[in-house]
Scaffold this motif. Structure first.
Motif, short mmCIF file in Angstrom:
data_model
loop_
_atom_site.label_atom_id
_atom_site.label_comp_id
_atom_site.label_asym_id
_atom_site.label_seq_id
_atom_site.Cartn_x
_atom_site.Cartn_y
_atom_site.Cartn_z
N LEU A 233 0.83 -1.20 0.00
CA LEU A 233 0.00 0.00 0.00
C LEU A 233 0.87 1.26 0.00
CD1 LEU A 233 -2.64 -1.10 2.67
CD2 LEU A 233 -2.89 -1.13 0.18
N GLU A 234 0.38 2.29 -0.65
CA GLU A 234 1.14 3.53 -0.75
C GLU A 234 1.43 4.13 0.61
OE1 GLU A 234 -0.39 6.43 -3.40
OE2 GLU A 234 -0.35 5.13 -5.17
N SER A 235 0.47 4.04 1.53
CA SER A 235 0.68 4.61 2.86
C SER A 235 1.83 3.92 3.58
CB SER A 235 -0.61 4.49 3.69
OG SER A 235 -1.01 3.13 3.80
N VAL A 236 1.94 2.59 3.43
CA VAL A 236 3.02 1.85 4.07
C VAL A 236 4.34 2.12 3.36
CG1 VAL A 236 3.81 -0.43 4.82
CG2 VAL A 236 1.36 0.08 4.73
N ALA A 237 4.28 2.23 2.04
CA ALA A 237 5.48 2.55 1.28
C ALA A 237 6.06 3.90 1.73
CB ALA A 237 5.16 2.58 -0.21
N GLY A 238 5.19 4.87 1.92
CA GLY A 238 5.65 6.19 2.35
C GLY A 238 6.29 6.16 3.72
N GLU A 239 5.81 5.28 4.58
CA GLU A 239 6.33 5.21 5.94
C GLU A 239 7.63 4.41 6.03
OE1 GLU A 239 4.55 4.42 10.44
OE2 GLU A 239 3.37 3.90 8.66
#
Length: 478
Positions: free
Chosen positions: A214-220
């Motif tokens: 997921l993009e949110s996890v990738a960003g983190e």
């Protein structure tokens, strides 16, 4: 670059592995265990998730994390997490260590009998999630009603990484809900505990991704968005991939607190002992028989402590044991010292103790006793007609130069000691590689990437240990 993530009971371990199988970075983050009244053992899935993110964020450099092409997931087995339809946790994780379902499992075993369990879940009795689900139906029936779902640590973390709760057969099997003959959740077992198949996570083959990161996890975390995430695989089967134990006749064993054996077979056979359980293997077309010796490193650690040798390094202990001749000059040990579930009522014993024996004789006798007990467990496999041709050792004792040679001599089998300490995480990286190299057999990838290993062949002391092992097994009443 490939990421292997192992969701352990007390630590989340992560590795970055390159295309040649070299570990280029590693990271770890601890998780806690909460003991409750009545034998309860629980964990917090949000803490496990935070530790997962921490381990991923601490893995190598930003450039290395950005080069990751896939993520493989290994997980502790049988740790149950109820969620709502949106995947939000409802209550704590019920650990595989939790003892509150013992009475329910015993009653179910007594009612249905051994053959029912062998036929339906590849085990000889009820255990883990079967009893826990019955307990929850009694104590908190609303937890299992409506749109709530039955999850496990591995697939819940997968859902937070990729948006889809998914695990493989080895994960469902250790929950006592998988029928290896049907290669699916057992409908009668589900009916017994009052849940439906659509309440379970998606059951996927190990080569199929659960989804993209997921993009949110990738960003983190700094990992690329949309890289494939594997379904969760039981950590023992991931360790088999991580140690190259992928052929018929291979017996991998984790030499930890309790030695756990995983035998690779080419046919579906009943469990070879009442404590063994059978599952389809992560390698297509193969099966696994998993057995716990109950005893193992705990017995050796006890001896080190009682004998006043705790200040010695592993190399120093090896050097000391190497000076004692094979057979310990008549000193014999039955190392069945563990207590609790699966432990033997009679305990352990020392025989043949003389004034001439030193503390190091006792220490080596414990190691030799473990080798004899190990040979006894191999005998359960061969008696069932299952081949045993090579031993693969992982865990702390694999670093020894003495214990592996004792095992090779006692069993008469070649033994490979895996030098990678995080074999489950490494196996998860093998799984990740398979998500990208979709045309390559997973066994081939496992062999190609296999970490360094030390090889031990049966030597001259085989003649000493052969009669000792025979006498030990005869004395155990087998």
């Amino acid at each position: 670059m490939f990421c292997g993530l192992d969701l352990g009971t007390t630590n989340i371990n992560a590795l970055l592995v390159d295309a040649q199988g070299s570990v280029v970075a590693r990271s770890s983050s601890p998780v806690s265990i909460n003991h409750t009244a009545g034998g309860g053992v629980e964990q917090d899935i949000d803490e496990i998730w935070s530790a997962t993110i921490s381990a991923l964020k601490g893995l190598g450099s930003p450039d290395q994390r950005a080069a990751v092409r896939a993520v493989g997931i290994s997980s502790q087995g049988g740790a149950m997490q109820i969620t709502d339809a949106a995947g939000k946790a409802v209550g704590p994780v019920i650990s595989w260590l939790d003892g509150r379902a013992g009475e329910y499992n015993q009653q179910l075993t007594d009612r249905l009998g051994r053959e029912w369990f062998v036929q339906h879940v590849g085990h000889a009795c009820s255990n883990l999630c079967l009893g826990q689900l019955l307990r929850l139906q009694d104590e908190s029936p609303a937890l299992l009603a409506g749109s709530n779902r039955i999850g496990f640590v591995g697939d819940v973390i997968v859902s937070r990484l990729a948006g889809r709760a998914a695990h493989d057969a080895t994960s469902l099997s250790i929950a006592w809900l998988y029928n290896p003959s049907l290669r699916d959740a057992d409908p009668e077992a589900l009916k017994l505990v009052g849940v439906s198949a659509d309440q379970l996570p998606a059951l996927l083959p190990v080569g199929e991704a659960a989804g993209g990161l997921l993009e949110s996890v990738a960003g983190e975390t700094g990992l690329p968005a949309d890289v494939p995430i594997s379904a969760a695989v039981h950590d023992q089967y991931a360790a088999a991939l991580g140690s190259g134990s992928v052929h018929v006749g291979d017996v991998m064993f984790g030499a930890g607190t309790a030695w756990v054996l995983l035998a690779t077979t080419d046919r579906l056979a009943p469990p070879v002992t009442d404590s063994a359980f059978v599952c389809t293997h992560v390698i297509d077309g193969l099966y696994g028989q998993m057995l716990s010796m109950v005893n193992g490193g705990s017995a050796f650690a006890w001896a080190v402590d009682v004998l006043g040798l705790s200040d010695k390094t592993g190399d120093e202990l090896d050097a000391m044991m190497a000076d004692v001749p094979a057979g310990c000059q008549g000193l014999r040990c039955r190392p069945t010292l563990a207590s609790g579930a699966g432990a033997e009522a009679g305990g352990g014993r020392l025989d043949g103790l003389r004034l001439s024996h030193t503390p190091v004789h006792v220490l080596r006798a414990v190691a030799e006793g473990l080798a004899c007990e190990f040979a006894r467990y191999l005998g359960f496999l061969t008696a069932a007609g299952l081949p045993v041709s090579r031993l693969v050792m992982t865990g702390g004792a694999a670093a020894s130069s003495v214990t592996p040679q004792i095992l090779a001599d006692a069993t008469g089998l070649p033994l490979t000691c895996c030098t990678e300490t995080d074999t489950s995480a490494f196996g998860a990286a093998v799984i990740a590689t398979g998500l990208v190299e979709t045309e390559t057999n997973l066994a081939t990838i496992s062999e190609r990437l296999a970490p360094g290993a030390k090889q031990f062949q049966p030597g001259g002391d085989r003649a000493v240990y052969g009669p000792i092992v025979e006498a030990y097994i005869a004395g155990r009443g087998e």
